[in-house]
Design an enzyme around this catalytic site. Structure first.
Site, PDB file in Angstrom:
ATOM      1  N   ARG A  87       0.838  -1.199   0.000  1.00 53.94           N
ATOM      2  CA  ARG A  87       0.000   0.000   0.000  1.00 53.94           C
ATOM      3  C   ARG A  87       0.880   1.259   0.000  1.00 53.94           C
ATOM      4  O   ARG A  87       0.638   2.214  -0.723  1.00 53.94           O
ATOM      5  CB  ARG A  87      -0.894  -0.034   1.255  1.00 53.94           C
ATOM      6  CG  ARG A  87      -1.868   1.112   1.388  1.00 53.94           C
ATOM      7  CD  ARG A  87      -2.434   1.161   2.801  1.00 53.94           C
ATOM      8  NE  ARG A  87      -1.390   1.418   3.787  1.00 53.94           N
ATOM      9  CZ  ARG A  87      -0.958   2.616   4.138  1.00 53.94           C
ATOM     10  NH1 ARG A  87      -1.500   3.686   3.602  1.00 53.94           N
ATOM     11  NH2 ARG A  87      -0.001   2.766   5.024  1.00 53.94           N
ATOM     12  N   ASP A 148     -18.680   6.340  -2.529  1.00 53.21           N
ATOM     13  CA  ASP A 148     -19.076   5.351  -1.513  1.00 53.21           C
ATOM     14  C   ASP A 148     -20.533   5.600  -1.104  1.00 53.21           C
ATOM     15  O   ASP A 148     -21.306   4.657  -0.902  1.00 53.21           O
ATOM     16  CB  ASP A 148     -18.192   5.481  -0.261  1.00 53.21           C
ATOM     17  CG  ASP A 148     -16.719   5.620  -0.605  1.00 53.21           C
ATOM     18  OD1 ASP A 148     -15.943   4.725  -0.294  1.00 53.21           O
ATOM     19  OD2 ASP A 148     -16.356   6.659  -1.214  1.00 53.21           O
ATOM     20  N   ARG A 151     -22.923   4.355  -3.591  1.00 51.46           N
ATOM     21  CA  ARG A 151     -23.053   2.893  -3.479  1.00 51.46           C
ATOM     22  C   ARG A 151     -23.950   2.517  -2.303  1.00 51.46           C
ATOM     23  O   ARG A 151     -24.742   1.577  -2.393  1.00 51.46           O
ATOM     24  CB  ARG A 151     -21.663   2.258  -3.325  1.00 51.46           C
ATOM     25  CG  ARG A 151     -20.855   2.344  -4.606  1.00 51.46           C
ATOM     26  CD  ARG A 151     -19.433   1.833  -4.430  1.00 51.46           C
ATOM     27  NE  ARG A 151     -18.732   1.847  -5.710  1.00 51.46           N
ATOM     28  CZ  ARG A 151     -17.413   1.838  -5.856  1.00 51.46           C
ATOM     29  NH1 ARG A 151     -16.631   1.828  -4.786  1.00 51.46           N
ATOM     30  NH2 ARG A 151     -16.874   1.836  -7.049  1.00 51.46           N
ATOM     31  N   HIS A 175     -11.854   8.026   2.039  1.00 55.68           N
ATOM     32  CA  HIS A 175     -12.310   7.192   0.918  1.00 55.68           C
ATOM     33  C   HIS A 175     -11.402   5.962   0.962  1.00 55.68           C
ATOM     34  O   HIS A 175     -10.334   5.931   0.355  1.00 55.68           O
ATOM     35  CB  HIS A 175     -12.173   7.935  -0.413  1.00 55.68           C
ATOM     36  CG  HIS A 175     -12.397   7.057  -1.613  1.00 55.68           C
ATOM     37  ND1 HIS A 175     -13.589   6.449  -1.873  1.00 55.68           N
ATOM     38  CD2 HIS A 175     -11.568   6.678  -2.616  1.00 55.68           C
ATOM     39  CE1 HIS A 175     -13.494   5.738  -2.992  1.00 55.68           C
ATOM     40  NE2 HIS A 175     -12.269   5.860  -3.455  1.00 55.68           N
TER      41      HIS A 175
HETATM   42  P1  NAD Z   1      -5.767   4.486 -15.716  1.00 56.87           P
HETATM   43  O1  NAD Z   1      -4.441   3.838 -15.503  1.00 56.87           O
HETATM   44  O2  NAD Z   1      -6.707   3.893 -16.700  1.00 56.87           O
HETATM   45  O3  NAD Z   1      -5.560   6.012 -16.126  1.00 56.87           O
HETATM   46  C1  NAD Z   1      -4.635   6.852 -15.526  1.00 56.87           C
HETATM   47  C2  NAD Z   1      -4.152   7.816 -16.594  1.00 56.87           C
HETATM   48  O4  NAD Z   1      -3.316   8.790 -15.983  1.00 56.87           O
HETATM   49  C3  NAD Z   1      -3.319   7.127 -17.705  1.00 56.87           C
HETATM   50  O5  NAD Z   1      -3.914   7.376 -18.973  1.00 56.87           O
HETATM   51  C4  NAD Z   1      -1.959   7.777 -17.567  1.00 56.87           C
HETATM   52  O6  NAD Z   1      -1.284   7.922 -18.788  1.00 56.87           O
HETATM   53  C5  NAD Z   1      -2.327   9.114 -16.950  1.00 56.87           C
HETATM   54  N1  NAD Z   1      -1.192   9.780 -16.306  1.00 56.87           N
HETATM   55  C6  NAD Z   1      -0.244   9.241 -15.504  1.00 56.87           C
HETATM   56  N2  NAD Z   1       0.620  10.209 -15.125  1.00 56.87           N
HETATM   57  C7  NAD Z   1       0.205  11.373 -15.690  1.00 56.87           C
HETATM   58  C8  NAD Z   1       0.674  12.708 -15.654  1.00 56.87           C
HETATM   59  N3  NAD Z   1       1.766  13.031 -14.977  1.00 56.87           N
HETATM   60  N4  NAD Z   1      -0.014  13.644 -16.362  1.00 56.87           N
HETATM   61  C9  NAD Z   1      -1.112  13.312 -17.077  1.00 56.87           C
HETATM   62  N5  NAD Z   1      -1.609  12.056 -17.135  1.00 56.87           N
HETATM   63  C10 NAD Z   1      -0.951  11.108 -16.460  1.00 56.87           C
HETATM   64  O7  NAD Z   1      -6.431   4.552 -14.280  1.00 56.87           O
HETATM   65  P2  NAD Z   1      -7.983   4.827 -13.967  1.00 56.87           P
HETATM   66  O8  NAD Z   1      -8.703   3.545 -13.829  1.00 56.87           O
HETATM   67  O9  NAD Z   1      -8.484   5.883 -14.895  1.00 56.87           O
HETATM   68  O10 NAD Z   1      -7.876   5.424 -12.481  1.00 56.87           O
HETATM   69  C11 NAD Z   1      -7.316   6.711 -12.306  1.00 56.87           C
HETATM   70  C12 NAD Z   1      -7.260   7.036 -10.828  1.00 56.87           C
HETATM   71  O11 NAD Z   1      -8.592   7.206 -10.327  1.00 56.87           O
HETATM   72  C13 NAD Z   1      -6.623   5.923  -9.968  1.00 56.87           C
HETATM   73  O12 NAD Z   1      -5.806   6.525  -8.984  1.00 56.87           O
HETATM   74  C14 NAD Z   1      -7.819   5.256  -9.336  1.00 56.87           C
HETATM   75  O13 NAD Z   1      -7.506   4.613  -8.124  1.00 56.87           O
HETATM   76  C15 NAD Z   1      -8.709   6.468  -9.122  1.00 56.87           C
HETATM   77  N6  NAD Z   1     -10.126   6.199  -8.852  1.00 56.87           N
HETATM   78  C16 NAD Z   1     -10.695   6.975  -7.883  1.00 56.87           C
HETATM   79  C17 NAD Z   1     -12.003   6.777  -7.528  1.00 56.87           C
HETATM   80  C18 NAD Z   1     -12.577   7.621  -6.425  1.00 56.87           C
HETATM   81  O14 NAD Z   1     -13.692   7.386  -5.938  1.00 56.87           O
HETATM   82  N7  NAD Z   1     -11.865   8.643  -5.978  1.00 56.87           N
HETATM   83  C19 NAD Z   1     -12.771   5.793  -8.173  1.00 56.87           C
HETATM   84  C20 NAD Z   1     -12.177   5.040  -9.186  1.00 56.87           C
HETATM   85  C21 NAD Z   1     -10.834   5.247  -9.506  1.00 56.87           C
END
Ligand code: NAD
Length: 314
Positions: A87, A148, A151, A175
């Site tokens: 983590r 959350d 959900r 979260h």
């Molecule tokens: P993903 O890997 O599909 O997309 C992440 C994107 O970020 C990629 O396209 C990558 O190229 C881009 N990236 C990385 N570094 C970058 C930078 N410096 N500048 C610009 N772009 C950059 O991941 P995802 O499934 O889209 O998830 C994205 C984030 O959202 C994760 O951290 C995930 O845990 C989070 N998330 C949060 C919630 C919430 O409730 N807060 C819910 C779902 C997912």
């Protein structure tokens, strides 16, 4: 009225949120920004092709200088946990991407936007965003426990056979694992979710509430297990928060901001029901947590503070 949203990160979440934003028609300009430029370009064009049958808007990909005149910057850029990673490893990597790559770029172009942080660990990334950008409380929001809560409301709607629109119930705190349901204020049509609710054929006791929370937490985990990532729910959560800002709605949503003493919690970004308007989070609402819930809120804040300390010491 024209408005602009800059979406940093065009992965699953950034793309789903952009699609939901386009369908909802809440903005006139949406720009997708990603280090993978082709990905951002492809997503923007794919969503752009929907315009004939939805509200016209500008949708395109671009570079970081596009944030300068955005009303809202949404940060969805991050990485998922790799096999064998702890983590803390993931925490350090995503904080590293934010602090070493995204924030320095944002600082070059930032003027006055509201920043909505969505990438995980969302509360911690929002904390560092506010500190590093040097912005006032309320201008940096984490999407926090809004998803959350969606959900929880969905599950309660299934259990009671009543519309999600008639239920008010919040998940608050981090979260993450230490999130808790604020059952003392949860209600359906004003009726507390406690004891037997004959009309809805349910009895809310400690065991049934615990089971609902297990279902809610398993819900998110089972999406990841079955399809690898969650994105439609968070996409609509982002729409709800952005709509609240752009239309100055004063809608109350459970999102994260830097706390300033509520229930003894300070200097950590954590979720409480909050009034959202043109200035971002305009007020945090004290919904009168029970003593037990207030203790869970403080515990959740402590979990986050400990993680921030670990990152800073690593
Ligand atoms: P993903 O890997 O599909 O997309 C992440 C994107 O970020 C990629 O396209 C990558 O190229 C881009 N990236 C990385 N570094 C970058 C930078 N410096 N500048 C610009 N772009 C950059 O991941 P995802 O499934 O889209 O998830 C994205 C984030 O959202 C994760 O951290 C995930 O845990 C989070 N998330 C949060 C919630 C919430 O409730 N807060 C819910 C779902 C997912």
């Amino acid at each position: 009225m024209s408005s602009k949203i800059a979406m940093i990160g065009a992965g699953f979440v950034g793309a789903a949120a952009s699609y939901a934003i386009a369908l909802s028609g809440i903005t006139s300009d949406l720009v997708l920004i990603d280090v993978l430029k082709e990905k951002a370009m492809g997503e923007a064009l794919d969503i752009g092709h929907t315009l004939q049958f939805i509200k016209d808007m500008k949708i395109r990909s671009g570079d970081m200088d596009e944030i300068s005149d955005a009303d809202i910057i949404v940060i969805t850029a991050g990485t998922a946990r790799k096999p064998g990673e702890t983590r803390l490893d993931l925490l350090k990597r995503n904080v590293g991407i934010l602090r070493n790559s995204i924030i320095p770029e944002m600082k070059k172009h930032y003027k006055d936007s509201i920043i909505l942080v969505v990438a995980n660990p969302v509360d911690i990334l929002a904390y560092f965003t506010q500190k590093d950008m040097g912005l006032p409380t309320g201008k940096v929001i984490s999407s926090g426990t809004n998803l959350d809560t969606m959900r929880l409301v969905y599950r309660l709607s299934e259990v009671m056979g009543v519309s999600t629109k008639s239920i008010t119930a919040y998940i608050l705190g981090e979260h993450g694992e230490s999130a808790f349901a604020a059952w003392s204020s949860a209600n359906v049509a004003g009726r507390k979710l406690s004891g037997e609710l004959k009309e809805f054929g349910v009895t809310f006791d400690d065991a049934s509430k615990d089971q609902i929370m297990v279902d809610v937490k398993n819900g998110g985990a089972s999406i990841i297990k079955n399809k690898g990532a969650t994105y439609y729910g968070i996409g609509v959560s982002i729409v709800a928060i952005c709509r609240g800002i752009l239309f100055d709605e004063k809608v109350v949503l459970p999102v994260g901001t830097m706390m300033d003493g509520l229930y003894g919690v300070t200097d950590v970004n954590v979720s409480m029901p909050s009034v959202i308007g043109r200035r971002g989070v305009e007020k945090v609402v004290d919904i009168g947590l029970s003593d037990a819930e207030a203790a869970l809120f403080r515990k959740s804040a402590d979990v986050l503070k400990q993680s921030i300390k670990e990152v800073l010491e690593a």
